[in-house]
Design a protein around this motif. Structure first.
Motif, PDB file in Angstrom:
ATOM      1  N   ARG A 191       0.837  -1.212   0.000  1.00 17.74           N
ATOM      2  CA  ARG A 191       0.000   0.000   0.000  1.00 17.74           C
ATOM      3  C   ARG A 191       0.871   1.261   0.000  1.00 17.74           C
ATOM      4  NH1 ARG A 191      -2.774  -1.417   4.660  1.00 17.74           N
ATOM      5  NH2 ARG A 191      -3.645  -3.062   3.372  1.00 17.74           N
ATOM      6  N   ILE A 192       1.900   1.257   0.831  1.00 16.75           N
ATOM      7  CA  ILE A 192       2.776   2.436   0.925  1.00 16.75           C
ATOM      8  C   ILE A 192       3.577   2.600  -0.367  1.00 16.75           C
ATOM      9  CG2 ILE A 192       4.793   3.415   2.124  1.00 16.75           C
ATOM     10  CD1 ILE A 192       2.151   3.526   3.748  1.00 16.75           C
ATOM     11  N   ALA A 193       4.131   1.500  -0.857  1.00 14.86           N
ATOM     12  CA  ALA A 193       4.978   1.581  -2.052  1.00 14.86           C
ATOM     13  C   ALA A 193       4.204   2.072  -3.269  1.00 14.86           C
ATOM     14  CB  ALA A 193       5.597   0.215  -2.333  1.00 14.86           C
ATOM     15  N   GLU A 194       2.913   1.814  -3.283  1.00 14.10           N
ATOM     16  CA  GLU A 194       2.100   2.205  -4.446  1.00 14.10           C
ATOM     17  C   GLU A 194       1.614   3.655  -4.396  1.00 14.10           C
ATOM     18  OE1 GLU A 194       0.375  -2.232  -5.570  1.00 14.10           O
ATOM     19  OE2 GLU A 194      -0.948  -0.796  -4.568  1.00 14.10           O
ATOM     20  N   LEU A 195       1.823   4.320  -3.280  1.00 13.57           N
ATOM     21  CA  LEU A 195       1.355   5.716  -3.199  1.00 13.57           C
ATOM     22  C   LEU A 195       2.047   6.564  -4.268  1.00 13.57           C
ATOM     23  CD1 LEU A 195       1.528   6.225   0.677  1.00 13.57           C
ATOM     24  CD2 LEU A 195      -0.558   6.133  -0.712  1.00 13.57           C
ATOM     25  N   PRO A 196       1.311   7.472  -4.907  1.00 13.55           N
ATOM     26  CA  PRO A 196       1.936   8.292  -5.957  1.00 13.55           C
ATOM     27  C   PRO A 196       3.199   9.021  -5.488  1.00 13.55           C
ATOM     28  CG  PRO A 196      -0.452   8.561  -5.991  1.00 13.55           C
ATOM     29  CD  PRO A 196      -0.141   7.714  -4.795  1.00 13.55           C
ATOM     30  N   ALA A 197       3.194   9.541  -4.271  1.00  7.89           N
ATOM     31  CA  ALA A 197       4.382  10.268  -3.790  1.00  7.89           C
ATOM     32  C   ALA A 197       5.577   9.317  -3.685  1.00  7.89           C
ATOM     33  CB  ALA A 197       4.101  10.911  -2.435  1.00  7.89           C
ATOM     34  N   MET A 198       5.324   8.099  -3.235  1.00  6.83           N
ATOM     35  CA  MET A 198       6.420   7.121  -3.135  1.00  6.83           C
ATOM     36  C   MET A 198       6.925   6.735  -4.519  1.00  6.83           C
ATOM     37  SD  MET A 198       7.298   6.494  -0.055  1.00  6.83           S
ATOM     38  CE  MET A 198       8.121   4.903  -0.030  1.00  6.83           C
ATOM     39  N   GLN A 199       5.999   6.548  -5.435  1.00  2.00           N
ATOM     40  CA  GLN A 199       6.394   6.206  -6.797  1.00  2.00           C
ATOM     41  C   GLN A 199       7.244   7.325  -7.408  1.00  2.00           C
ATOM     42  OE1 GLN A 199       5.838   3.361  -8.759  1.00  2.00           O
ATOM     43  NE2 GLN A 199       5.450   2.512  -6.735  1.00  2.00           N
ATOM     44  N   GLU A 200       6.842   8.557  -7.120  1.00  2.00           N
ATOM     45  CA  GLU A 200       7.591   9.711  -7.648  1.00  2.00           C
ATOM     46  C   GLU A 200       9.018   9.721  -7.089  1.00  2.00           C
ATOM     47  OE1 GLU A 200       5.490  13.440  -7.104  1.00  2.00           O
ATOM     48  OE2 GLU A 200       7.404  14.516  -7.064  1.00  2.00           O
ATOM     49  N   TRP A 201       9.143   9.491  -5.774  1.00  4.67           N
ATOM     50  CA  TRP A 201      10.462   9.500  -5.138  1.00  4.67           C
ATOM     51  C   TRP A 201      11.330   8.364  -5.690  1.00  4.67           C
ATOM     52  CZ3 TRP A 201      12.739  12.508  -1.162  1.00  4.67           C
ATOM     53  CH2 TRP A 201      13.918  11.983  -0.624  1.00  4.67           C
ATOM     54  N   ILE A 202      10.748   7.171  -5.779  1.00  5.07           N
ATOM     55  CA  ILE A 202      11.514   5.996  -6.222  1.00  5.07           C
ATOM     56  C   ILE A 202      11.983   6.183  -7.670  1.00  5.07           C
ATOM     57  CG2 ILE A 202      11.307   3.515  -6.753  1.00  5.07           C
ATOM     58  CD1 ILE A 202       9.408   3.365  -4.239  1.00  5.07           C
ATOM     59  N   LYS A 203      11.109   6.745  -8.495  1.00  9.89           N
ATOM     60  CA  LYS A 203      11.478   6.982  -9.902  1.00  9.89           C
ATOM     61  C   LYS A 203      12.662   7.961  -9.978  1.00  9.89           C
ATOM     62  CE  LYS A 203       9.475   8.396 -14.261  1.00  9.89           C
ATOM     63  NZ  LYS A 203       8.658   9.470 -14.782  1.00  9.89           N
ATOM     64  N   ALA A 204      12.577   9.028  -9.209  1.00  5.47           N
ATOM     65  CA  ALA A 204      13.674  10.008  -9.213  1.00  5.47           C
ATOM     66  C   ALA A 204      14.957   9.372  -8.677  1.00  5.47           C
ATOM     67  CB  ALA A 204      13.285  11.231  -8.377  1.00  5.47           C
ATOM     68  N   ALA A 205      14.819   8.543  -7.654  1.00  7.80           N
ATOM     69  CA  ALA A 205      15.997   7.890  -7.060  1.00  7.80           C
ATOM     70  C   ALA A 205      16.705   7.014  -8.085  1.00  7.80           C
ATOM     71  CB  ALA A 205      15.562   7.054  -5.857  1.00  7.80           C
ATOM     72  N   ARG A 206      15.914   6.312  -8.879  1.00 11.86           N
ATOM     73  CA  ARG A 206      16.518   5.380  -9.847  1.00 11.86           C
ATOM     74  C   ARG A 206      17.250   6.121 -10.955  1.00 11.86           C
ATOM     75  NH1 ARG A 206      11.821   1.093  -9.228  1.00 11.86           N
ATOM     76  NH2 ARG A 206      12.671   0.120  -7.366  1.00 11.86           N
ATOM     77  N   GLN A 207      16.891   7.401 -11.129  1.00 11.96           N
ATOM     78  CA  GLN A 207      17.567   8.176 -12.172  1.00 11.96           C
ATOM     79  C   GLN A 207      18.857   8.816 -11.664  1.00 11.96           C
ATOM     80  OE1 GLN A 207      14.299  10.658 -13.306  1.00 11.96           O
ATOM     81  NE2 GLN A 207      13.399   9.106 -14.636  1.00 11.96           N
ATOM     82  N   GLU A 208      19.093   8.724 -10.362  1.00 15.20           N
ATOM     83  CA  GLU A 208      20.306   9.328  -9.809  1.00 15.20           C
ATOM     84  C   GLU A 208      21.503   8.414 -10.045  1.00 15.20           C
ATOM     85  OE1 GLU A 208      18.476  11.809  -6.008  1.00 15.20           O
ATOM     86  OE2 GLU A 208      19.406   9.889  -5.684  1.00 15.20           O
ATOM     87  N   PRO A 209      22.708   9.000 -10.119  1.00 13.37           N
ATOM     88  CA  PRO A 209      23.897   8.156 -10.269  1.00 13.37           C
ATOM     89  C   PRO A 209      24.188   7.379  -8.982  1.00 13.37           C
ATOM     90  CG  PRO A 209      24.506  10.463 -10.052  1.00 13.37           C
ATOM     91  CD  PRO A 209      23.007  10.425 -10.108  1.00 13.37           C
TER      92      PRO A 209
END
Ligand code: GSH
Length: 219
Positions: A191-209
């Motif tokens: 439930r937490i991982a699917e929250l839009p804010a979490m998805q936004e953070w995780i997506k940005a994190a994966r784009q970081e070096p």
């Protein structure tokens, strides 16, 4: 007299590694504060860039309408003052939410040391120290108790709140290290991982070096 100019800013570390930043960022999101997000890459620890920008040499750090706030739990309380409803309305549930948020802020060092947040990689089976396993058992108990008391689906009740924000990086650790949880806790993590804010953070994190994957860092 002209109004005093002040910057409204939230200083955070790399989204990939900085678990405290995720908590602060979620709190600021929940309160809908309009702040500029300043990301300082965690390239070294201790970080000279973070020390230069913040009072304690740590992130998150918030500047809002001339007010300066540091330490994640204090940022959470500041956000709660700005926006009603981020802690449960019921006094007993609110006390429980604050207690387990403080427990997170002060503790679970075994888990934090053995399973540092890393949103760019997966370590299934890693980090199973006795101390981490003891922390995981305690966290499961805390979550089950809070969900039962509040009626869920979030720890404080019907809405995602500050107490959930405090545990959000634990959720990502459980995913990264593939920690087996009971059904209630596994469903809560999803439930937490699917929250839009979490998805936004995780997506940005994966784009970081990958800055500090080689460092033995505990964030
Ligand atoms: N007790 C602090 C902990 C914050 C913290 O440890 N932040 C880490 C990143 S998650 C940091 O700023 N590290 C900087 C460094 O190690 O130089 C809080 O609650 O905000």
């Amino acid at each position: 007299m002209p109004a005093q100019a002040h910057a409204d800013r939230l200083f955070i570390g790399s989204k990939r590694y900085s678990s405290w930043s995720l908590r602060g960022w979620l709190a600021v999101r929940l309160a809908e504060l309009e702040v500029e997000e300043v990301v300082i890459a965690l390239e070294e620890t201790p970080s000279a860039a973070i020390r230069a920008a913040t009072p304690t040499g740590l992130v998150p750090y918030l500047e809002h309408r001339g007010v300066r706030v540091w330490e994640t739990i204090a940022i959470a309380e500041y956000c709660a003052e700005q926006a009603p409803g981020l802690w449960p309305e019921d006094a007993a549930l609110r006390a429980q939410a604050r207690s387990i948020s403080a427990e997170m802020h002060a503790g679970f060092r075994g888990l934090r040391q053995a399973m540092p947040m890393n949103l760019g990689r997966e370590f299934p089976g890693g980090g199973r120290t006795p101390e981490a396993l003891a922390d995981i058992a305690r966290i499961e108990a805390v979550w089950r108790e809070a969900l039962a008391a509040s009626g869920g689906p979030f720890l404080g009740g019907a809405a995602f709140g500050l107490v959930d924000a405090m545990y959000a990086p634990v959720v990502t650790r459980f995913m990264t290290y593939d920690v087996h949880l009971d059904r209630t806790c596994a469903a809560y993590c999803k439930r937490i991982a699917e929250l839009p804010a979490m998805q936004e953070w995780i997506k940005a994190a994966r784009q970081e070096p990958e800055e500090i994957d080689e460092l033995d860092a505990e964030f």
